[in-house]
Design a protein around this motif. Structure first.
Motif, PDB file in Angstrom:
ATOM      1  N   ARG A  63       0.568  -1.177   0.170  1.00  0.00           N
ATOM      2  CA  ARG A  63      -0.733  -0.517   0.145  1.00  0.00           C
ATOM      3  C   ARG A  63       0.674   1.356  -0.374  1.00  0.00           C
ATOM      4  O   ARG A  63       0.857   2.546  -0.338  1.00  0.00           O
ATOM      5  CB  ARG A  63      -0.850   0.570   1.367  1.00  0.00           C
ATOM      6  N   ASP A  64       1.938   0.985   0.492  1.00  0.00           N
ATOM      7  CA  ASP A  64       2.895   2.507   0.834  1.00  0.00           C
ATOM      8  C   ASP A  64       3.937   2.323   0.093  1.00  0.00           C
ATOM      9  O   ASP A  64       5.031   2.972   1.501  1.00  0.00           O
ATOM     10  CB  ASP A  64       2.900   2.888   2.806  1.00  0.00           C
ATOM     11  N   TYR A  65       4.254   1.860  -0.879  1.00  0.00           N
ATOM     12  CA  TYR A  65       5.564   1.108  -1.492  1.00  0.00           C
ATOM     13  C   TYR A  65       6.252   2.802  -1.905  1.00  0.00           C
ATOM     14  O   TYR A  65       7.536   2.438  -1.647  1.00  0.00           O
ATOM     15  CB  TYR A  65       5.833   0.485  -2.462  1.00  0.00           C
ATOM     16  N   ALA A  66       6.393   4.246  -1.784  1.00  0.00           N
ATOM     17  CA  ALA A  66       6.237   4.907  -2.366  1.00  0.00           C
ATOM     18  C   ALA A  66       6.865   5.749  -1.302  1.00  0.00           C
ATOM     19  O   ALA A  66       7.556   7.022  -0.961  1.00  0.00           O
ATOM     20  CB  ALA A  66       5.486   6.317  -2.908  1.00  0.00           C
ATOM     21  N   GLN A  67       6.447   5.304   0.331  1.00  0.00           N
ATOM     22  CA  GLN A  67       6.693   6.051   1.469  1.00  0.00           C
ATOM     23  C   GLN A  67       7.948   5.558   2.752  1.00  0.00           C
ATOM     24  O   GLN A  67       8.480   4.178   1.806  1.00  0.00           O
ATOM     25  CB  GLN A  67       5.911   5.741   2.529  1.00  0.00           C
ATOM     26  N   HIS A  79      13.791  -5.526   2.525  1.00  0.00           N
ATOM     27  CA  HIS A  79      14.274  -4.609   1.991  1.00  0.00           C
ATOM     28  C   HIS A  79      14.142  -5.185   0.314  1.00  0.00           C
ATOM     29  O   HIS A  79      13.438  -4.233  -0.501  1.00  0.00           O
ATOM     30  CB  HIS A  79      15.241  -4.446   1.693  1.00  0.00           C
ATOM     31  N   ARG A  80      14.150  -6.690  -0.155  1.00  0.00           N
ATOM     32  CA  ARG A  80      14.351  -6.786  -1.945  1.00  0.00           C
ATOM     33  C   ARG A  80      12.322  -6.627  -2.324  1.00  0.00           C
ATOM     34  O   ARG A  80      12.406  -6.464  -3.525  1.00  0.00           O
ATOM     35  CB  ARG A  80      14.379  -8.102  -1.720  1.00  0.00           C
ATOM     36  N   TYR A  81      11.674  -6.753  -0.994  1.00  0.00           N
ATOM     37  CA  TYR A  81      10.384  -6.911  -1.429  1.00  0.00           C
ATOM     38  C   TYR A  81       9.392  -6.082  -2.146  1.00  0.00           C
ATOM     39  O   TYR A  81       8.956  -5.381  -2.549  1.00  0.00           O
ATOM     40  CB  TYR A  81       9.457  -7.558  -0.832  1.00  0.00           C
ATOM     41  N   LEU A  82      10.297  -4.638  -1.072  1.00  0.00           N
ATOM     42  CA  LEU A  82       9.665  -3.613  -1.294  1.00  0.00           C
ATOM     43  C   LEU A  82      10.613  -2.993  -2.759  1.00  0.00           C
ATOM     44  O   LEU A  82      10.033  -2.451  -2.996  1.00  0.00           O
ATOM     45  CB  LEU A  82      10.793  -2.579   0.085  1.00  0.00           C
ATOM     46  N   GLN A  83      11.993  -3.481  -2.780  1.00  0.00           N
ATOM     47  CA  GLN A  83      12.602  -2.635  -3.985  1.00  0.00           C
ATOM     48  C   GLN A  83      11.398  -3.224  -5.379  1.00  0.00           C
ATOM     49  O   GLN A  83      11.435  -2.722  -5.804  1.00  0.00           O
ATOM     50  CB  GLN A  83      13.727  -3.115  -4.437  1.00  0.00           C
ATOM     51  N   GLY A 104       9.080   6.026  -5.311  1.00  0.00           N
ATOM     52  CA  GLY A 104      10.081   5.898  -4.009  1.00  0.00           C
ATOM     53  C   GLY A 104      11.619   6.194  -3.816  1.00  0.00           C
ATOM     54  O   GLY A 104      12.135   5.928  -2.471  1.00  0.00           O
ATOM     55  N   TYR A 105      11.287   6.891  -4.941  1.00  0.00           N
ATOM     56  CA  TYR A 105      13.217   6.539  -4.836  1.00  0.00           C
ATOM     57  C   TYR A 105      13.572   7.932  -4.928  1.00  0.00           C
ATOM     58  O   TYR A 105      13.036   8.635  -5.063  1.00  0.00           O
ATOM     59  CB  TYR A 105      14.171   5.964  -5.792  1.00  0.00           C
ATOM     60  N   THR A 106      15.101   8.174  -4.140  1.00  0.00           N
ATOM     61  CA  THR A 106      15.025   9.824  -4.181  1.00  0.00           C
ATOM     62  C   THR A 106      16.222   9.917  -4.886  1.00  0.00           C
ATOM     63  O   THR A 106      16.644  10.794  -4.486  1.00  0.00           O
ATOM     64  CB  THR A 106      15.734   9.418  -2.232  1.00  0.00           C
TER      65      THR A 106
END
Length: 119
Positions: free
Chosen positions: A10-14, A45-49, A75-77
């Motif tokens: 749901r919040d992958y970009a956060q 971490h890998r799942y979120l990536q 979500g990448y800076t």
């Protein structure tokens, strides 16, 4: 673990970190990492990536927005980190992926199934 995975979906970009996700799952950070990996077959971490890259793949196929903007939206800076992670997961850089996806002209449902990044 499902609550934490749902939060990542749901919040992958956060900005999500392990302590926050562990609190959602009501376990310690170390236990969270071990249990998540044994349950889902990859680190949190890998799942979120992978979730971020999946969303970026859709945006690259379906929009004409810049690759940098898409990286920030998912979500990448850093554009460099986004490109490197995208290439590590899909095997090609975002620009190449976009060119190939546009050139093929395959329906989105087939493209999503065929190009889903692996763990």
């Amino acid at each position: 673990m499902l609550r934490a995975r749902d939060a990542m979906d749901r919040d992958y970009a956060q900005p999500l970190d392990i302590p926050a996700l562990a609190r959602i799952a009501h376990v310690s950070p170390a236990h969270f990492i071990r249990t998540f990996r044994s349950t889902f077959g990859e680190t949190p971490h890998r799942y979120l990536q992978r979730r971020r890259v999946e969303r970026a793949m859709f945006l690259l196929r379906e929009t004409s927005r810049s690759i940098t903007d898409i990286g920030f939206e998912v979500g990448y800076t850093s554009p460099g980190t986004f490109s490197r992670t995208f290439r590590d997961i899909t095997g090609r850089p975002p620009r190449t992926y976009r060119k190939e996806a546009v050139a093929v002209g395959v329906p989105t449902c087939f493209t999503m199934a065929w190009t889903r990044p692996g763990g």
